[in-house]
Motif scaffolding. Structure first.
Motif, PDB file in Angstrom:
ATOM      1  N   ALA A 108      24.043  44.116  45.760  1.00 49.84           N
ATOM      2  CA  ALA A 108      23.020  43.393  46.529  1.00 49.84           C
ATOM      3  C   ALA A 108      23.658  42.425  47.521  1.00 49.84           C
ATOM      4  O   ALA A 108      23.066  42.106  48.553  1.00 49.84           O
ATOM      5  CB  ALA A 108      22.087  42.645  45.582  1.00 49.84           C
ATOM      6  N   ALA A 109      24.875  41.964  47.199  1.00 46.79           N
ATOM      7  CA  ALA A 109      25.578  41.033  48.083  1.00 46.79           C
ATOM      8  C   ALA A 109      26.481  41.745  49.080  1.00 46.79           C
ATOM      9  O   ALA A 109      27.297  41.097  49.739  1.00 46.79           O
ATOM     10  CB  ALA A 109      26.404  40.057  47.244  1.00 46.79           C
ATOM     11  N   ASP A 110      26.353  43.058  49.204  1.00 45.34           N
ATOM     12  CA  ASP A 110      27.188  43.817  50.136  1.00 45.34           C
ATOM     13  C   ASP A 110      27.064  43.240  51.548  1.00 45.34           C
ATOM     14  O   ASP A 110      25.957  43.010  52.050  1.00 45.34           O
ATOM     15  CB  ASP A 110      26.745  45.285  50.126  1.00 45.34           C
ATOM     16  CG  ASP A 110      27.803  46.217  50.697  1.00 45.34           C
ATOM     17  OD1 ASP A 110      28.994  45.839  50.705  1.00 45.34           O
ATOM     18  OD2 ASP A 110      27.439  47.321  51.127  1.00 45.34           O
ATOM     19  N   HIS A 111      28.206  42.969  52.169  1.00 47.86           N
ATOM     20  CA  HIS A 111      28.289  42.364  53.510  1.00 47.86           C
ATOM     21  C   HIS A 111      27.773  40.927  53.533  1.00 47.86           C
ATOM     22  O   HIS A 111      27.532  40.373  54.612  1.00 47.86           O
ATOM     23  CB  HIS A 111      27.538  43.199  54.551  1.00 47.86           C
ATOM     24  CG  HIS A 111      28.059  44.612  54.673  1.00 47.86           C
ATOM     25  ND1 HIS A 111      29.321  44.900  55.118  1.00 47.86           N
ATOM     26  CD2 HIS A 111      27.488  45.805  54.370  1.00 47.86           C
ATOM     27  CE1 HIS A 111      29.508  46.207  55.115  1.00 47.86           C
ATOM     28  NE2 HIS A 111      28.413  46.784  54.652  1.00 47.86           N
ATOM     29  N   SER A 112      27.601  40.334  52.364  1.00 49.08           N
ATOM     30  CA  SER A 112      27.149  38.945  52.282  1.00 49.08           C
ATOM     31  C   SER A 112      28.059  38.185  51.318  1.00 49.08           C
ATOM     32  O   SER A 112      29.207  38.555  51.111  1.00 49.08           O
ATOM     33  CB  SER A 112      25.687  38.889  51.827  1.00 49.08           C
ATOM     34  OG  SER A 112      25.195  37.559  51.890  1.00 49.08           O
ATOM     35  N   THR A 113      27.530  37.109  50.743  1.00 44.38           N
ATOM     36  CA  THR A 113      28.287  36.257  49.826  1.00 44.38           C
ATOM     37  C   THR A 113      27.678  36.327  48.440  1.00 44.38           C
ATOM     38  O   THR A 113      26.452  36.254  48.291  1.00 44.38           O
ATOM     39  CB  THR A 113      28.266  34.785  50.301  1.00 44.38           C
ATOM     40  OG1 THR A 113      28.798  34.717  51.625  1.00 44.38           O
ATOM     41  CG2 THR A 113      29.079  33.896  49.384  1.00 44.38           C
ATOM     42  N   LEU A 114      28.535  36.478  47.425  1.00 45.83           N
ATOM     43  CA  LEU A 114      28.090  36.454  46.037  1.00 45.83           C
ATOM     44  C   LEU A 114      28.513  35.125  45.429  1.00 45.83           C
ATOM     45  O   LEU A 114      29.699  34.784  45.419  1.00 45.83           O
ATOM     46  CB  LEU A 114      28.706  37.608  45.248  1.00 45.83           C
ATOM     47  CG  LEU A 114      28.370  37.637  43.746  1.00 45.83           C
ATOM     48  CD1 LEU A 114      26.887  37.941  43.542  1.00 45.83           C
ATOM     49  CD2 LEU A 114      29.224  38.663  43.012  1.00 45.83           C
ATOM     50  N   PHE A 115      27.546  34.363  44.937  1.00 47.90           N
ATOM     51  CA  PHE A 115      27.828  33.078  44.301  1.00 47.90           C
ATOM     52  C   PHE A 115      27.807  33.259  42.792  1.00 47.90           C
ATOM     53  O   PHE A 115      26.769  33.555  42.210  1.00 47.90           O
ATOM     54  CB  PHE A 115      26.802  32.036  44.735  1.00 47.90           C
ATOM     55  CG  PHE A 115      26.981  30.700  44.062  1.00 47.90           C
ATOM     56  CD1 PHE A 115      28.225  30.085  44.018  1.00 47.90           C
ATOM     57  CD2 PHE A 115      25.904  30.042  43.495  1.00 47.90           C
ATOM     58  CE1 PHE A 115      28.402  28.856  43.402  1.00 47.90           C
ATOM     59  CE2 PHE A 115      26.051  28.809  42.883  1.00 47.90           C
ATOM     60  CZ  PHE A 115      27.305  28.213  42.835  1.00 47.90           C
ATOM     61  N   LEU A 116      28.963  33.105  42.174  1.00 47.31           N
ATOM     62  CA  LEU A 116      29.096  33.216  40.723  1.00 47.31           C
ATOM     63  C   LEU A 116      29.049  31.810  40.132  1.00 47.31           C
ATOM     64  O   LEU A 116      30.071  31.113  40.074  1.00 47.31           O
ATOM     65  CB  LEU A 116      30.418  33.909  40.358  1.00 47.31           C
ATOM     66  CG  LEU A 116      30.622  35.325  40.893  1.00 47.31           C
ATOM     67  CD1 LEU A 116      32.021  35.825  40.553  1.00 47.31           C
ATOM     68  CD2 LEU A 116      29.568  36.275  40.321  1.00 47.31           C
ATOM     69  N   ASP A 117      27.885  31.384  39.716  1.00 43.58           N
ATOM     70  CA  ASP A 117      27.730  30.047  39.156  1.00 43.58           C
ATOM     71  C   ASP A 117      28.187  30.044  37.700  1.00 43.58           C
ATOM     72  O   ASP A 117      27.963  31.002  36.963  1.00 43.58           O
ATOM     73  CB  ASP A 117      26.263  29.615  39.262  1.00 43.58           C
ATOM     74  CG  ASP A 117      26.098  28.122  39.099  1.00 43.58           C
ATOM     75  OD1 ASP A 117      27.125  27.403  39.085  1.00 43.58           O
ATOM     76  OD2 ASP A 117      24.945  27.658  38.992  1.00 43.58           O
ATOM     77  N   GLU A 118      28.799  28.946  37.286  1.00 42.34           N
ATOM     78  CA  GLU A 118      29.293  28.776  35.917  1.00 42.34           C
ATOM     79  C   GLU A 118      30.180  29.949  35.490  1.00 42.34           C
ATOM     80  O   GLU A 118      30.067  30.471  34.387  1.00 42.34           O
ATOM     81  CB  GLU A 118      28.125  28.594  34.947  1.00 42.34           C
ATOM     82  CG  GLU A 118      27.272  27.376  35.235  1.00 42.34           C
ATOM     83  CD  GLU A 118      28.035  26.049  35.189  1.00 42.34           C
ATOM     84  OE1 GLU A 118      29.201  26.040  34.758  1.00 42.34           O
ATOM     85  OE2 GLU A 118      27.458  25.042  35.608  1.00 42.34           O
ATOM     86  N   VAL A 119      31.098  30.349  36.373  1.00 45.87           N
ATOM     87  CA  VAL A 119      31.978  31.473  36.076  1.00 45.87           C
ATOM     88  C   VAL A 119      32.876  31.171  34.884  1.00 45.87           C
ATOM     89  O   VAL A 119      33.334  32.087  34.184  1.00 45.87           O
ATOM     90  CB  VAL A 119      32.816  31.839  37.328  1.00 45.87           C
ATOM     91  CG1 VAL A 119      33.844  30.760  37.638  1.00 45.87           C
ATOM     92  CG2 VAL A 119      33.492  33.190  37.172  1.00 45.87           C
ATOM     93  N   GLY A 120      33.134  29.894  34.619  1.00 40.31           N
ATOM     94  CA  GLY A 120      33.974  29.528  33.491  1.00 40.31           C
ATOM     95  C   GLY A 120      33.363  29.847  32.148  1.00 40.31           C
ATOM     96  O   GLY A 120      34.061  29.870  31.131  1.00 40.31           O
ATOM     97  N   ASN A 121      32.051  30.087  32.107  1.00 43.48           N
ATOM     98  CA  ASN A 121      31.386  30.426  30.847  1.00 43.48           C
ATOM     99  C   ASN A 121      31.357  31.921  30.579  1.00 43.48           C
ATOM    100  O   ASN A 121      30.801  32.361  29.565  1.00 43.48           O
ATOM    101  CB  ASN A 121      29.943  29.903  30.857  1.00 43.48           C
ATOM    102  CG  ASN A 121      29.892  28.390  30.761  1.00 43.48           C
ATOM    103  OD1 ASN A 121      30.874  27.756  30.400  1.00 43.48           O
ATOM    104  ND2 ASN A 121      28.761  27.807  31.099  1.00 43.48           N
ATOM    105  N   LEU A 122      31.933  32.721  31.478  1.00 34.87           N
ATOM    106  CA  LEU A 122      31.968  34.162  31.260  1.00 34.87           C
ATOM    107  C   LEU A 122      32.908  34.465  30.094  1.00 34.87           C
ATOM    108  O   LEU A 122      34.080  34.062  30.111  1.00 34.87           O
ATOM    109  CB  LEU A 122      32.450  34.868  32.521  1.00 34.87           C
ATOM    110  CG  LEU A 122      32.474  36.396  32.494  1.00 34.87           C
ATOM    111  CD1 LEU A 122      31.060  36.940  32.322  1.00 34.87           C
ATOM    112  CD2 LEU A 122      33.095  36.938  33.773  1.00 34.87           C
TER     113      LEU A 122
END
Length: 458
Positions: free
Chosen positions: A243-257
């Motif tokens: 869905a973020a193709d050609h755009s920006t993907l914001f991964l919030d709270e990536v440290g909790n993955l």
């Protein structure tokens, strides 16, 4: 298994049917409410927003035409057009069920049902509702950005000026950015500003909160799935990465993955391809990743918690957002902004903050940072009734001493809502407004805690 959704409501006057539904769906929802009359549903909808509603069509004895249920379906859809309503119907009432679909129901199940069929139907309906809401939020945020109405990065302190310079340098590139900072410092605002100033800013930024994403649906959320990939996959779904193709993907709270899921994210970012769940062929992606976490640099350096190869992939550029207590000179500017914002929202008169009250607010540590200040300003606008704002209008939480944290607290009210609010406030203070730790203390998901905080105005 962790529940995928927060609340389901079963509306059926047959207690055996309600019990059967609760048992079939208990692993999918944190909470399931059973109502014997549809008249009780609308008051509930004014307090809460269920992820799914199971609605019987007939309630009066000898009634078989479904008119009562269809009437209440209309009321539900009027109240919440995104409501995910699954109709419960008897065999042979297909025509009535079809009429319900025309009036906005998501699907229907016939009694007696198979538990697998019921779970798949309800899961699909709830997931569709979530997708609709997510899409509307993204469109709204994109519109706010386009018209310059979203909350800006406010402040004149040296630390905020450094953040602005980093944003200006990083935004025009395609470099991945990692934003570090405590909860409530404005990490998503920075991410959206980076996206707005980038070459990809014409498209909406796509966000996913990895701290609130259930492990069991992680791959489907991020990579998508094809029809029939698993129970409940009634159709194809595009994941957030595509869905973020050609755009920006914001991964919030990536440290909790979780550590065991991190290699899957790393592989997708390295190869710039995703394989939807159930598919055989990879799909190319072109995304710029901006990630955020409330973990410290030291915590991220712990290989038992976060893969270093993934960290290197994410932190081409690091932006550290200071806590509000480290830039107290910005507090008056933030207060002016939010007090004016909420005065317009609630149609309240503009009021000044006297110097004595302002001094108290500036000296306060704001453990919830800008988010906590924003909530305090909103409460003050609502509660103030004098010519000027008073310190008590902001209802600042008192700092607990060690004994207050270690010893059990006795509720000051036997009202369940008040008791819940007290427990949430205590957990937030105990963990210095770290949402993840407070949620764990309370036995809630991050998403559930955020919903309860919003409910209680925290």
């Amino acid at each position: 298994m962790n529940p995928s959704f927060s609340l389901a409501v079963v509306v059926d006057d047959d207690p055996d049917i309600a019990l059967a539904a609760r048992l079939a769906l208990r692993d999918m929802f944190e909470r399931i409410e059973a109502l014997s009359s549809p008249a009780d549903l609308i008051p509930l909808l004014k307090r809460e927003s269920p992820d799914a509603i199971l609605l019987d069509l007939n309630f009066q004895r000898s009634a078989t035409d479904g008119r009562e249920g269809l009437d209440f379906l209309g009321k539900i859809m009027d109240h919440d057009p995104d409501a995910a309503v699954v109709i419960i119907t008897a065999h042979g009432a297909v025509s009535t069920a079809v009429e319900a679909l025309k009036r906005g129901a998501s699907d229907f199940v016939a009694k007696p049902w198979s538990n697998e069929r019921l779970a798949a139907t309800v899961r699909s309906a709830a997931a569709l509702r979530r997708s609709k809401i997510d899409a509307r939020v993204e469109r709204s945020r994109a519109s706010e950005l386009a018209h310059g109405t979203e909350t800006p990065l406010i402040g004149r302190s040296a630390s905020i000026e450094r953040v602005r310079r980093l944003i200006e340098r990083a935004a025009p590139t395609d470099a991945n950015v990692l934003i570090l900072g405590e909860n409530g410092t404005g990490k998503e605002i920075v991410a959206r500003e980076i996206h707005r100033l980038s070459k990809r800013g014409a498209l909406p930024m796509v966000a996913i909160d990895l701290g609130a994403t259930n492990e069991t649906i992680f791959e489907s959320e991020l990579f998508g799935h094809v029809k029939g990939a698993f129970t409940g996959a009634a159709g194809e779904r595009i994941g957030r990465l595509k869905a973020a193709d050609h755009s920006t993907l914001f991964l919030d709270e990536v440290g909790n993955l979780p550590l065991h899921l991190q290699p899957k994210l790393l592989t997708a970012l390295e190869q710039r391809k995703v394989v939807p769940v159930g598919a055989n062929r990879p799909v190319d992606i072109d995304v710029r990743v901006v990630a955020a976490t409330n973990l410290s640099v030291e915590q991220l350096a712990d290989e038992g918690r976060f893969r270093q190869d993934l960290l290197f992939r994410l932190n081409t550029i690091e932006i550290h957002l200071p806590p509000l207590r480290a830039r107290r000179e910005d507090i008056p500017l933030l207060l002016d902004h939010y007090l004016a914002l909420f005065a317009r929202k609630y149609d309240r008169p503009a009021r000044a903050v006297p110097p004595a009250a302002l001094e108290v607010l500036v000296r306060h540590d704001w453990p919830g940072n800008v988010r906590a200040l924003r909530h305090a300003a909103e409460r003050a606008v609502i509660m103030a009734d004098g010519e000027h704002y008073r310190t008590e209008d902001f209802t600042l939480p008192s700092r607990p001493d060690a004994s207050a944290v270690s010893a059990p607290e006795i509720a000051t009210s036997l009202n369940l809502d008040q008791f819940e609010k007290q427990m949430i406030e205590r957990a937030l203070r105990m963990h210095h407004f770290n949402i993840s730790l407070a949620a764990n203390e309370l036995g809630l998901s991050r998403g559930a805690l955020y919903r309860r905080m919003e409910k209680h105005g925290l």
